[in-house]
Design a protein around this motif. Structure first.
Motif, short mmCIF file in Angstrom:
data_model
loop_
_atom_site.label_atom_id
_atom_site.label_comp_id
_atom_site.label_asym_id
_atom_site.label_seq_id
_atom_site.Cartn_x
_atom_site.Cartn_y
_atom_site.Cartn_z
N PRO A 27 10.92 -6.35 -4.55
CA PRO A 27 10.32 -5.01 -4.58
C PRO A 27 9.23 -4.85 -5.64
N SER A 28 9.46 -5.39 -6.82
CA SER A 28 8.43 -5.26 -7.86
C SER A 28 7.19 -6.08 -7.53
N GLN A 29 7.38 -7.25 -6.90
CA GLN A 29 6.23 -8.05 -6.48
C GLN A 29 5.44 -7.33 -5.40
N TRP A 30 6.14 -6.69 -4.47
CA TRP A 30 5.44 -5.91 -3.45
C TRP A 30 4.63 -4.79 -4.09
N THR A 31 5.20 -4.12 -5.07
CA THR A 31 4.48 -3.03 -5.74
C THR A 31 3.18 -3.54 -6.34
N THR A 32 3.25 -4.70 -6.99
CA THR A 32 2.05 -5.26 -7.61
C THR A 32 1.06 -5.72 -6.55
N PHE A 33 1.56 -6.37 -5.50
CA PHE A 33 0.64 -6.85 -4.46
C PHE A 33 -0.09 -5.68 -3.81
N LEU A 34 0.63 -4.61 -3.48
CA LEU A 34 -0.02 -3.47 -2.83
C LEU A 34 -1.00 -2.78 -3.79
N ALA A 35 -0.72 -2.85 -5.09
CA ALA A 35 -1.68 -2.31 -6.05
C ALA A 35 -2.97 -3.13 -6.04
#
Length: 751
Positions: A27-35
């Motif tokens: 989930p945290s990696q997804w947050t960074t990728f979408l940012a």
């Protein structure tokens, strides 16, 4: 077919398999990728206050941007089109995250995915952020304007790893967004289906099906052909018409003309190898290869060029005299005749007209490119997504139906594991192929999960491997062959592009894709090495990823200009080679290749020539793919008649020459791969002999572009087909002689 606009009939959907489940990113990696994605393709607002959700620009700059886009969008665009487009961002786009999930799960190499995960995790730690960004704040918590500056710093870093990272993130986010976006097509005026053309009806195939069962199913035939592409299709026709039982297999599934052209998303997954996302180990080149029923002939651009004399002589000098014989010319002419290859019905679109007329104005050589359209006008720019008119005479429309009419059988969904051999008096004799067959789903599609899987052994007198340059060598290696040349000698035609923006609407996706070519820079070393210029397909998802990303607003301003663009490719005939080999972890195809300094020097001269063509034809802006080279903006005409000698243009060209085509700043792609099962006069030089038979085996042949001794220098389809025509005709003769011999022996035994 004329270029009169007809009613658009949308193709039928080609549903995709379910999005893979599992945690490809935390989930945290997804947050960074979408940012990151929302920084590359941001929502933009007029504001003096920075925000974590939108890129803030000054109100006056925002107004100017909106007005400039409004001036170039189609007159019939919805009134809210620009507002929706400016407010759109990657993470808001329906299906964006799902397509990234599918890409990361199925198509990105494991080592590359591990690297992405490390970067994304680091950007959510104080230490990692400080090291990579200069800030201790997590990347996703930064305002979009700060995140943009970070990505811009990466792209200009002295560390090539950071420059490559910025380029890779931009390419995958832009490619995914444009495929899924609901806001870019109204701004461009890009329709789902070609406005010029009519749907056609292709051949109704009848595929072999395997019943459910635990045991291995056994199928018997005279010849099994592994691969249904340009090589396999020609072989199937010739062998079946010679009276032999033929079974053509392919890992891909057939999609009828009513499903074509597909959307860019669906085509990438259904029609292209590895989702259209193959890159060399160093990420210098993106490779595109067909993985469809009909192979590359299903998604190529109709260009039908015969092997050049200089290349034929080069191959003959290697001990392969066939290539300078009249017999080879007969093979070339025969395959062209079957497909109705001609320039007679060519109608240039604006992209090709600009190329051929610009070349004329500069004194460059240029000519029309013959098309395999069966003696029809074919004014369609979507054929790289499959030909819905069923006019492009690829294997699906021509060679395979001919084979079927002569009794050939077909099996889709068959993954070949290995060629099977018997050993007789120390000789390895191919006796068939083992693999896994996967059925369609319960409703006849490929998206459902309820499918039958069955191990299959296909017994055959002869085995023809036509899996393509990337996979034929891997099959030979999996089959236990150890010739050191297998997978080596990888040639391709590395290509980069130059685009010009014109004052008028062009709609460059309309009309034949590649109908002109310039050979002005094709023989720079007097040995046939150099680069040709041809028109680029202008499907937006193919064009956008080539452009260097310089900022969110810059991208949003550039993208709508594609409707007014012409883009041309510099296609290099390479001298220096690479290698195809299996990933030690999972056996998937890996590619070791990088354009050499020698080949890049030839490409650079061609790039400069392409810039001149666009300039003399009136382009207002010219864009190259080298990051760090600003786009050229034309100055008002002074009336002095300077042409390409205009000082600011010459200074811009000088900057390009000075910078060269460095890695990783330059975007390269290649749709032509050759040479990994090289034909040679001895086993010390290659993989197959002059008849296509694999050295040190009996009964095993290769017939595809992997047998080319070196790069063809032209679109490889016709050369591939002509060589396969020779291989299959000789193979048919040997089979006939063998059958006659067995018949005589049987008669003697009865006596």
């Amino acid at each position: 077919m004329t270029s009169v606009e007809l009613d658009i009939i949308a193709p039928l959907d080609a549903p995709l398999p379910p999005v893979p489940e599992g945690e490809v990113l935390t989930p945290s990696q997804w947050t960074t990728f979408l940012a990151i994605a929302d920084t590359i393709v941001p929502a933009i607002e007029a504001s003096s206050t920075h925000s974590v959700s939108k890129l803030a620009v000054q109100p006056s700059e925002f107004t100017t941007a909106v007005q400039s886009i409004q001036q170039i969008i189609p007159a019939d665009a919805p009134p809210e089109a620009v507002q929706r487009y400016m407010g759109d961002k990657a993470s808001l786009t329906p299906g964006f995250k799902d397509l990234i999930q599918r890409t990361f799960s199925n198509y990105i190499r494991d080592d590359a995915l591990k690297g992405i995960r490390v970067i994304l995790s680091s950007l959510d730690t104080r230490a990692g952020c400080y090291l990579l960004t200069g800030y201790s704040t997590s990347f996703h918590l930064q305002p979009v304007n700060i995140r943009q500056q970070i990505l811009q710093n990466w792209s200009q870093s002295y560390l090539p790893q950071l420059r490559q990272m910025a380029k890779s993130f931009a390419a995958i986010c832009i490619a995914t967004w444009v495929k899924q976006s609901t806001t870019i097509n109204p701004v461009l005026g890009f329709p789902r289906a070609p406005v010029h053309g009519r749907p056609g009806k292709g051949y109704d195939y009848d595929f072999l099906k395997v019943p459910p069962g635990e045991d291995r199913e056994v199928v018997e035939t005279d010849v099994v052909i592994i691969g249904s592409g340009c090589g396999g299709g020609v072989c199937a026709k010739n062998l079946a018409e010679a009276g032999h039982r033929v079974l053509v297999t392919d890992r891909a599934y057939h999609f009828a003309a009513k499903h074509l052209p597909m959307s860019s998303t669906d085509a990438g997954i259904h029609l292209f190898h590895n989702g259209g996302i193959d890159t060399s180990d160093d990420n210098s080149v993106a490779f595109l290869a067909g993985q469809a029923w009909g192979g590359g002939g299903t998604i190529n651009w109709s260009a039908s060029l015969q092997t050049q004399a200089l290349v034929r002589q080069e191959w003959a000098n290697e001990g392969l005299s066939f290539f300078t014989s009249s017999e080879y010319q007969d093979c070339l002419d025969r395959v062209c005749q079957r497909m109705g290859v001609s320039t007679k019905y060519v109608e240039h679109n604006e992209n090709n007209r600009v190329l051929i007329e610009g070349a004329r104005k500069l004194g460059f050589s240029a000519k029309e490119v013959p098309q395999n359209t069966g003696g029809n006008k074919h004014y369609c720019g979507y054929c790289t997504l499959g030909c819905g008119a069923a006019e492009k005479q690829g294997p699906v429309v021509s060679w395979l139906p001919d084979a079927a009419n002569a009794g050939a059988q077909f099996m889709e969904g068959f993954e070949a594991d290995k060629v099977v051999f018997d050993s007789v008096n120390g000789r390895r004799i191919a006796t068939g192929v083992e693999g896994t067959w996967t059925s369609r789903d319960e409703i006849g599609g490929v998206s459902g999960s309820n499918k039958i899987k069955r191990k299959v052994l296909i017994k055959a007198e002869r085995v023809v491997v036509s899996c393509g340059t990337l996979h034929s060598p891997l099959l030979l290696l999996r089959s236990g062959l150890t010739n050191p040349h297998i997978g080596k000698n990888l040639h391709c035609h590395p290509a980069t592009l130059v685009a010009g923006v014109f004052p008028q609407e062009i709609r460059p996706w309309e009309g034949g894709i590649l109908t002109t070519i310039s050979e002005e820079f094709s023989n720079q070393d007097s040995h046939g090495h150099g680069a040709k210029i041809n028109a680029m397909t202008m499907i937006p998802s193919w064009v956008f990823p080539f452009f260097p990303w310089t900022g969110g607003l810059d991208f949003k301003l550039l993208a709508p200009k594609v409707s007014r663009m012409c883009a041309h490719c510099c296609v290099v005939r390479d001298r220096d080679t690479g290698q195809v080999y299996p990933d030690p972890a999972d056996g998937r195809c890996k590619i070791k290749y990088s354009p050499s300094a020698f080949d890049k020097r030839h490409a650079l001269e061609c790039v400069l020539g392409m810039c001149k063509i666009l300039y003399v034809m009136g382009a207002e802006e010219i864009i190259v793919t080298q990051a760090g080279v600003p786009l050229f903006t034309r100055k008002p005409d002074t009336g002095e008649g300077l042409g390409v000698n205009e000082p600011s243009f010459q200074a811009w060209l000088a900057n390009i020459r000075k910078r060269g085509l460095p890695h990783p700043e330059t975007s390269w792609g290649s749709a032509h791969q050759m040479g990994t099962c090289r034909m040679a006069s001895s086993k010390k030089k290659g993989v197959v002999d002059p008849t296509g038979k694999v050295w040190e085996t009996e009964g095993l042949y290769v017939a595809d572009a992997s047998v080319f001794p070196s790069a063809s220098g032209v679109n490889p389809m016709i050369t591939n087909m002509a060589i396969s025509d020779m291989i299959s005709r000789e193979l048919a003769k040997s089979l006939n002689e063998e059958k006659k011999k067995k018949t005589k022996e049987g008669e003697r035994a009865r006596l």
